[in-house]
Design a protein around this motif. Sequence first.
Motif, PDB file in Angstrom:
ATOM      1  N   LYS A 133       0.830  -1.214   0.000  1.00 21.24           N
ATOM      2  CA  LYS A 133       0.000   0.000   0.000  1.00 21.24           C
ATOM      3  C   LYS A 133       0.863   1.262   0.000  1.00 21.24           C
ATOM      4  N   LEU A 134       1.985   1.232   0.728  1.00 24.56           N
ATOM      5  CA  LEU A 134       2.865   2.397   0.769  1.00 24.56           C
ATOM      6  C   LEU A 134       3.556   2.620  -0.569  1.00 24.56           C
ATOM      7  N   ILE A 135       3.928   1.548  -1.242  1.00 30.13           N
ATOM      8  CA  ILE A 135       4.563   1.675  -2.557  1.00 30.13           C
ATOM      9  C   ILE A 135       3.606   2.324  -3.547  1.00 30.13           C
ATOM     10  N   LYS A 136       2.340   1.904  -3.509  1.00 29.17           N
ATOM     11  CA  LYS A 136       1.345   2.492  -4.406  1.00 29.17           C
ATOM     12  C   LYS A 136       1.142   3.986  -4.143  1.00 29.17           C
ATOM     13  N   ARG A 137       1.404   4.410  -2.906  1.00 25.60           N
ATOM     14  CA  ARG A 137       1.211   5.815  -2.546  1.00 25.60           C
ATOM     15  C   ARG A 137       2.498   6.622  -2.714  1.00 25.60           C
ATOM     16  N   GLY A 138       3.572   5.988  -3.194  1.00 25.49           N
ATOM     17  CA  GLY A 138       4.817   6.705  -3.459  1.00 25.49           C
ATOM     18  C   GLY A 138       5.670   6.980  -2.233  1.00 25.49           C
ATOM     19  N   VAL A 139       5.501   6.192  -1.178  1.00 24.05           N
ATOM     20  CA  VAL A 139       6.290   6.367   0.036  1.00 24.05           C
ATOM     21  C   VAL A 139       7.574   5.532  -0.098  1.00 24.05           C
ATOM     22  N   PRO A 140       8.756   6.144   0.073  1.00 24.12           N
ATOM     23  CA  PRO A 140      10.005   5.382  -0.032  1.00 24.12           C
ATOM     24  C   PRO A 140      10.188   4.438   1.159  1.00 24.12           C
ATOM     25  N   LEU A 141      10.300   3.153   0.890  1.00 33.09           N
ATOM     26  CA  LEU A 141      10.415   2.162   1.958  1.00 33.09           C
ATOM     27  C   LEU A 141      11.769   2.217   2.663  1.00 33.09           C
TER      28      LEU A 141
END
Length: 163
Positions: free
Chosen positions: A69-77
């Motif tokens: 979900k974070l990847i889809k929102r553009g949050v750098p892991l």
Amino acid sequence: MAKDASFDIVSELNKEEVKNGVQIALKELKNRFDFKGSLFDIKIEGNQLVIKAEDEYKVEQVKDVLFSKLIKRGVPLKNIQFSASEHALGGNARQAAELVNGIDKESAKKITTAIKNSKIKVKAQIQEDRLRVTGKNRDDLQQVIALVKDIELPIDVQFINYR
């Protein structure tokens, strides 16, 4: 004479996108068959992300859903740095993660050293949790951006205020 061109190298984590990703992950987990009747939670406490579940296996499953979900929102892991898993009361597992915002001193020194060693005619200045790179030639700045993208860093960096 033209002004010097510049840009900033930053490492920012959009907390609102993290909150949205957490909410979407919780909704999906509540509807999943393998999580029916089991205890799990994802919370943002200050500058930390805390995941709780029945055991370490479920914590890893919660992390997988959250990461997607974070990847889809553009949050750098890379900016979410997990500590070791710990056992909570009742046999539950808990894992906390630090939400990293800003470039730490070691990474800033690594970037400035790489820029200086490259012999590109620019100046790099550390300004608290960001770096400012200035130079007369925009092509030199483009070379610096390409150089910084190739450096292995423990955090994700962005390039802003390109003037």
